[in-house]
Motif scaffolding. Structure first.
Motif, PDB file in Angstrom:
ATOM      1  N   HIS A  60     105.652 -18.579   9.279  1.00 63.87           N
ATOM      2  CA  HIS A  60     104.322 -18.367   9.839  1.00 63.87           C
ATOM      3  C   HIS A  60     103.303 -18.270   8.701  1.00 63.87           C
ATOM      4  O   HIS A  60     103.632 -17.794   7.615  1.00 63.87           O
ATOM      5  CB  HIS A  60     104.298 -17.083  10.674  1.00 63.87           C
ATOM      6  CG  HIS A  60     105.258 -17.124  11.825  1.00 63.87           C
ATOM      7  ND1 HIS A  60     104.900 -17.525  13.085  1.00 63.87           N
ATOM      8  CD2 HIS A  60     106.586 -16.850  11.891  1.00 63.87           C
ATOM      9  CE1 HIS A  60     105.961 -17.491  13.883  1.00 63.87           C
ATOM     10  NE2 HIS A  60     106.986 -17.084  13.183  1.00 63.87           N
ATOM     11  N   SER A  83     105.345 -12.469  20.600  1.00 62.76           N
ATOM     12  CA  SER A  83     106.037 -11.248  21.006  1.00 62.76           C
ATOM     13  C   SER A  83     107.518 -11.261  20.680  1.00 62.76           C
ATOM     14  O   SER A  83     108.176 -12.292  20.747  1.00 62.76           O
ATOM     15  CB  SER A  83     105.849 -11.050  22.517  1.00 62.76           C
ATOM     16  OG  SER A  83     106.750 -10.096  22.980  1.00 62.76           O
ATOM     17  N   GLN A 133     102.265 -11.695  16.258  1.00 59.62           N
ATOM     18  CA  GLN A 133     101.585 -11.964  17.541  1.00 59.62           C
ATOM     19  C   GLN A 133     102.552 -12.513  18.561  1.00 59.62           C
ATOM     20  O   GLN A 133     102.525 -12.139  19.711  1.00 59.62           O
ATOM     21  CB  GLN A 133     100.458 -12.969  17.339  1.00 59.62           C
ATOM     22  CG  GLN A 133      99.124 -12.298  17.152  1.00 59.62           C
ATOM     23  CD  GLN A 133      98.021 -13.297  16.877  1.00 59.62           C
ATOM     24  OE1 GLN A 133      98.196 -14.503  17.051  1.00 59.62           O
ATOM     25  NE2 GLN A 133      96.896 -12.804  16.437  1.00 59.62           N
ATOM     26  N   ASP A 178      99.964 -11.649  10.666  1.00 58.79           N
ATOM     27  CA  ASP A 178      99.319 -11.501  11.962  1.00 58.79           C
ATOM     28  C   ASP A 178      99.888 -12.493  12.978  1.00 58.79           C
ATOM     29  O   ASP A 178     100.211 -12.131  14.109  1.00 58.79           O
ATOM     30  CB  ASP A 178      97.814 -11.717  11.802  1.00 58.79           C
ATOM     31  CG  ASP A 178      97.031 -10.742  12.648  1.00 58.79           C
ATOM     32  OD1 ASP A 178      97.481  -9.588  12.769  1.00 58.79           O
ATOM     33  OD2 ASP A 178      95.987 -11.147  13.195  1.00 58.79           O
ATOM     34  N   LEU A 179     100.019 -13.748  12.554  1.00 56.02           N
ATOM     35  CA  LEU A 179     100.579 -14.768  13.447  1.00 56.02           C
ATOM     36  C   LEU A 179     102.051 -14.492  13.727  1.00 56.02           C
ATOM     37  O   LEU A 179     102.531 -14.718  14.839  1.00 56.02           O
ATOM     38  CB  LEU A 179     100.421 -16.155  12.820  1.00 56.02           C
ATOM     39  CG  LEU A 179      98.980 -16.695  12.778  1.00 56.02           C
ATOM     40  CD1 LEU A 179      98.904 -17.962  11.948  1.00 56.02           C
ATOM     41  CD2 LEU A 179      98.448 -16.935  14.176  1.00 56.02           C
ATOM     42  N   GLN A 200     104.337  -3.240  12.497  1.00 58.13           N
ATOM     43  CA  GLN A 200     103.205  -3.833  13.213  1.00 58.13           C
ATOM     44  C   GLN A 200     103.706  -4.400  14.527  1.00 58.13           C
ATOM     45  O   GLN A 200     104.598  -5.239  14.542  1.00 58.13           O
ATOM     46  CB  GLN A 200     102.579  -4.971  12.395  1.00 58.13           C
ATOM     47  CG  GLN A 200     101.796  -4.533  11.180  1.00 58.13           C
ATOM     48  CD  GLN A 200     101.070  -5.704  10.534  1.00 58.13           C
ATOM     49  OE1 GLN A 200     100.609  -6.617  11.218  1.00 58.13           O
ATOM     50  NE2 GLN A 200     100.972  -5.680   9.223  1.00 58.13           N
ATOM     51  N   ARG A 201     103.138  -3.909  15.634  1.00 58.97           N
ATOM     52  CA  ARG A 201     103.487  -4.410  16.966  1.00 58.97           C
ATOM     53  C   ARG A 201     104.993  -4.434  17.216  1.00 58.97           C
ATOM     54  O   ARG A 201     105.518  -5.386  17.785  1.00 58.97           O
ATOM     55  CB  ARG A 201     102.925  -5.813  17.166  1.00 58.97           C
ATOM     56  CG  ARG A 201     101.428  -5.870  17.021  1.00 58.97           C
ATOM     57  CD  ARG A 201     100.887  -7.198  17.440  1.00 58.97           C
ATOM     58  NE  ARG A 201      99.492  -7.319  17.024  1.00 58.97           N
ATOM     59  CZ  ARG A 201      98.715  -8.327  17.319  1.00 58.97           C
ATOM     60  NH1 ARG A 201      99.169  -9.315  18.046  1.00 58.97           N
ATOM     61  NH2 ARG A 201      97.471  -8.360  16.907  1.00 58.97           N
TER      62      ARG A 201
END
Length: 122
Positions: free
Chosen positions: A107, A117, A115, A111-112, A17-18
């Motif tokens: 966290h 970066s 997020q 998601d957090l 994810q990301r």
């Protein structure tokens, strides 16, 4: 089911994810199941940024904690970071008792965790 004590299994899912490798850990992380997570970390974490999603982890003992701290140090040494997401009651208590909550990057959700970066200055 075999007679005797039933051992809880450890299930590890993995996705990206990301740009973060997210390992979803469920079950119990103890001396019997640590090798399962260790092998997945070794095979799946090819970069220097990973998140452990512990939302499904019901139990962790000191061997599990040692593995998490080892990977925290390993990724930090490589200029990356290991983040921990969705820690549940018993595991959170272990982190507090071991006084590692201030060391680890905790966290509330994956998601957090992703997020913020990976490129954030350290």
């Amino acid at each position: 089911m075999a007679e005797g004590t039933a051992t809880m299994e450890l299930n590890v899912g993995s996705e990206v994810q990301r740009g973060w490798r997210v390992l979803v850990v469920a079950g119990e992380l103890d001396i019997d199941t640590v090798p399962v997570l260790a092998a997945r970390l070794d095979s799946d974490v090819t970069g220097t940024h990973a998140v452990l999603d512990l939302s499904g982890l019901q139990f962790m003992d000191s061997t599990g904690l040692a593995l998490v701290l080892e990977w925290h140090r390993k990724l930090a040494d490589a200029g990356g970071q290991l983040r921990i997401a969705s820690v549940q009651g018993p595991v959170r208590r272990l982190f507090e008792l071991a006084d590692v909550a201030g060391v680890l990057s905790l966290h509330d959700t994956v998601d957090l965790a992703v997020q913020a970066s990976a490129e954030t200055p350290r």
